[in-house]
Motif scaffolding. Structure first.
Motif, PDB file in Angstrom:
ATOM      1  N   LEU A 148      -9.668  -2.028  -4.394  1.00  0.00           N
ATOM      2  CA  LEU A 148      -8.597  -1.367  -3.636  1.00  0.00           C
ATOM      3  C   LEU A 148      -8.817  -1.719  -2.164  1.00  0.00           C
TER       4      LEU A 148
ATOM      5  N   CYS B 149      -7.435  -0.668   0.552  1.00  0.00           N
ATOM      6  CA  CYS B 149      -7.346   0.368   1.588  1.00  0.00           C
ATOM      7  C   CYS B 149      -8.671   1.071   1.830  1.00  0.00           C
TER       8      CYS B 149
ATOM      9  N   TYR C  42       0.855  -1.185   0.000  1.00  0.00           N
ATOM     10  CA  TYR C  42       0.000   0.000   0.000  1.00  0.00           C
ATOM     11  C   TYR C  42       0.889   1.232   0.000  1.00  0.00           C
ATOM     12  N   GLN C  43       0.306   2.362  -0.331  1.00  0.00           N
ATOM     13  CA  GLN C  43       1.022   3.632  -0.208  1.00  0.00           C
ATOM     14  C   GLN C  43       0.126   4.686   0.426  1.00  0.00           C
ATOM     15  N   CYS C  44      -0.851   5.150  -0.348  1.00  0.00           N
ATOM     16  CA  CYS C  44      -1.611   6.314   0.131  1.00  0.00           C
ATOM     17  C   CYS C  44      -2.672   5.976   1.170  1.00  0.00           C
ATOM     18  N   ARG C  45      -3.215   4.792   1.117  1.00  0.00           N
ATOM     19  CA  ARG C  45      -4.317   4.350   1.977  1.00  0.00           C
ATOM     20  C   ARG C  45      -5.583   5.180   1.784  1.00  0.00           C
ATOM     21  N   GLU C  46      -5.680   5.875   0.680  1.00  0.00           N
ATOM     22  CA  GLU C  46      -6.862   6.714   0.464  1.00  0.00           C
ATOM     23  C   GLU C  46      -7.502   6.552  -0.905  1.00  0.00           C
ATOM     24  N   GLY C  47      -7.114   5.521  -1.626  1.00  0.00           N
ATOM     25  CA  GLY C  47      -7.767   5.289  -2.912  1.00  0.00           C
ATOM     26  C   GLY C  47      -7.178   6.062  -4.083  1.00  0.00           C
ATOM     27  N   PHE C  48      -5.980   6.648  -3.910  1.00  0.00           N
ATOM     28  CA  PHE C  48      -5.385   7.434  -5.001  1.00  0.00           C
ATOM     29  C   PHE C  48      -4.380   6.648  -5.832  1.00  0.00           C
ATOM     30  N   CYS C  49      -3.525   5.867  -5.172  1.00  0.00           N
ATOM     31  CA  CYS C  49      -2.339   5.344  -5.872  1.00  0.00           C
ATOM     32  C   CYS C  49      -2.557   4.004  -6.564  1.00  0.00           C
ATOM     33  N   GLY C  50      -3.437   3.188  -6.054  1.00  0.00           N
ATOM     34  CA  GLY C  50      -3.674   1.882  -6.660  1.00  0.00           C
ATOM     35  C   GLY C  50      -2.709   0.809  -6.193  1.00  0.00           C
ATOM     36  N   ALA C  51      -1.829   1.116  -5.250  1.00  0.00           N
ATOM     37  CA  ALA C  51      -0.833   0.140  -4.800  1.00  0.00           C
ATOM     38  C   ALA C  51      -1.470  -1.055  -4.090  1.00  0.00           C
ATOM     39  N   CYS C  52      -2.619  -0.872  -3.541  1.00  0.00           N
ATOM     40  CA  CYS C  52      -3.254  -1.936  -2.747  1.00  0.00           C
ATOM     41  C   CYS C  52      -4.255  -2.748  -3.564  1.00  0.00           C
TER      42      CYS C  52
END
Ligand code: FES
Length: 70
Positions: free
Chosen positions: A55, A57, A20-30
């Motif tokens: 996602l 997060c 994960y990265q942003c944990r807010e739905g922006f980056c898509g890492a999760c």
């Protein structure tokens, strides 16, 4: 039963490592694949997800779910 924690938080509480990265739905890492069940977003995320992906997060399960982690 619907959970009030995100899937990411639930996995972390179980000591399962999730990217994960942003944990807010922006980056898509999760991003993860939803194999079975249903989830919902509290707010529609901005990151791109393909059909059948979620996602972690910012989604919560609304049923028993099965996911595939990247
Ligand atoms: S951690 Fe960035 S979208 Fe989930």
């Amino acid at each position: 039963m619907a959970s009030s924690s995100s899937i990411l938080e639930t996995l972390e509480a179980a000591n399962i490592e999730v990217p994960y990265q942003c944990r807010e739905g922006f980056c898509g890492a999760c991003r993860a694949k939803l194999i079975e069940g249903q989830t919902q977003y509290a707010n529609e995320p901005l990151a791109f997800v393909r059909d059948g992906e979620i996602l972690l997060c910012c989604s919560r399960p609304t049923s028993h779910i099965k996911i595939e982690l990247p």
